[in-house]
Design an enzyme around this catalytic site. Sequence first.
Site, short mmCIF file in Angstrom:
data_model
loop_
_atom_site.label_atom_id
_atom_site.label_comp_id
_atom_site.label_asym_id
_atom_site.label_seq_id
_atom_site.Cartn_x
_atom_site.Cartn_y
_atom_site.Cartn_z
CE1 TYR A 73 -3.14 -3.08 1.08
CE2 TYR A 73 -4.50 -1.17 0.59
CZ TYR A 73 -4.37 -2.53 0.76
OH TYR A 73 -5.47 -3.35 0.62
CE LYS B 181 3.11 -18.08 -0.50
NZ LYS B 181 2.57 -19.46 -0.41
CG ASP C 9 -0.48 -20.70 0.69
OD1 ASP C 9 -0.04 -20.44 1.83
OD2 ASP C 9 0.13 -21.42 -0.12
CG ASP D 30 -7.61 -5.62 1.40
OD1 ASP D 30 -8.65 -5.16 1.91
OD2 ASP D 30 -7.45 -5.72 0.16
CG ASP E 18 -13.09 -8.31 1.80
OD1 ASP E 18 -13.04 -7.49 2.75
OD2 ASP E 18 -13.40 -7.97 0.64
C1 IPM Z 1 -10.37 -1.99 3.08
C2 IPM Z 1 -10.56 -1.56 1.66
C3 IPM Z 1 -9.41 -0.64 1.27
C4 IPM Z 1 -8.13 -1.42 1.42
C5 IPM Z 1 -9.55 -0.01 -0.12
C6 IPM Z 1 -10.83 0.76 -0.26
C7 IPM Z 1 -8.37 0.86 -0.46
O1 IPM Z 1 -10.65 -2.67 0.82
O2 IPM Z 1 -10.45 -1.14 3.98
O3 IPM Z 1 -10.16 -3.18 3.32
O4 IPM Z 1 -7.70 -2.10 0.47
O5 IPM Z 1 -7.53 -1.35 2.48
MN MN Z 2 -10.54 -4.55 1.84
#
Ligand code: IPM
Ligand code: MN
Length: 355
Positions: A138, A189, A221, A245, A249
Amino acid sequence: MGKDYSIAVLPGDGIGDEIVREGLRVLQAAAEIHGFRVRTTHFPHGADHYLETGELFPDSALAECRDHDAILVGAIGDPRIEVGLLERAIIGGIRFKLDLYINLRPIRLYAEHLCPLKGKKPEDIDMLVVRENTESLYVGIGGQFKRGTPDEVALAEMVMTRKGVERAVRYAFETARAAGRKKITLVDKANAIRPQDLWTRVFEEVGGEYPQLERDHMYIDAATMWMVKNPEDFDVVVVDNIFGDILTDLGAMIQGGLGIAASGNIHPGRVSMFEPIHGSAPKYRGKNVANPLATIAAVQMMLDFLGETEAAQGIERTIEHLLRSKRIPGLSASSGLMTDEIGDLVLGALGEQAD
Ligand code: IPM
Ligand code: MN
């Protein structure tokens, strides 16, 4: 006399206005019940503001945000605008310029029926992911050369510093200890990306100071695989920015979806930022169908951070109760409840709890 808090609010894009409105109603109700006061300052930054003024997120706005006790963000992102421009300026700007080096993401299943995994119960899914928030892919070091030609070169450097890794790892161990958690898993990793053994070494070194906490180590992984198969094996997880990140999710899905997942962008002791982890869902904008629970959960995390522990716990118990009893039947925009109806339900149940 309770305290006074000042909150910088950036509703942002898409459904941002609607979900933040409900989040703030819950915040004010919690303040009344628990005897503290909240003052909010709204910031207009996001797609509309950019299209009208050409301004993304100036340093002056950031400086104003910094003068508050915490920041609440709704959702940032809009298809009318170049991919990532707003996200990098606003979310990235806040994270990097305020040095919010932790992205804390609790993953908790409140009601069995929300889980897509067969046979998993609320007691099986209760973890705390500590994602490093200011380094890795990032940082924006890299670029494009001969873009759009057959000779195109694209570079994105994965930056890890001893300081950045160590403070994330320390935060994870401290938080695990303070929360009475038992185990901490490092996800990296380091087999394929050898420089990531910085994580492995720092984890072992710092972990030595916390002999009461069990240590585990997984590659990213394998971690995605085990998180689906045996989520009960995870307690506290510490992970680099990009892998965190992705992993969170996945985590959001096993707790019922993005409609419930919140995060705190934290620098202990400094102004920090709280947000739902879902996007701005432009197609639902203004329709009053978006589910505000993730924003309400972000408000809960913000109160916890500010030291209003009881108020935070009250909100979490309310969310859990409404989901378990199916008074809020689902987490998607088609749950059958409108955005403000979900807010009403949370306010009502909070009030009942307080009586
Ligand atoms: C998150 C989002 C952000 C990230 C994006 C919007 C830049 O996906 O907060 O997880 O990748 O960190
Ligand atoms: Mn995200």
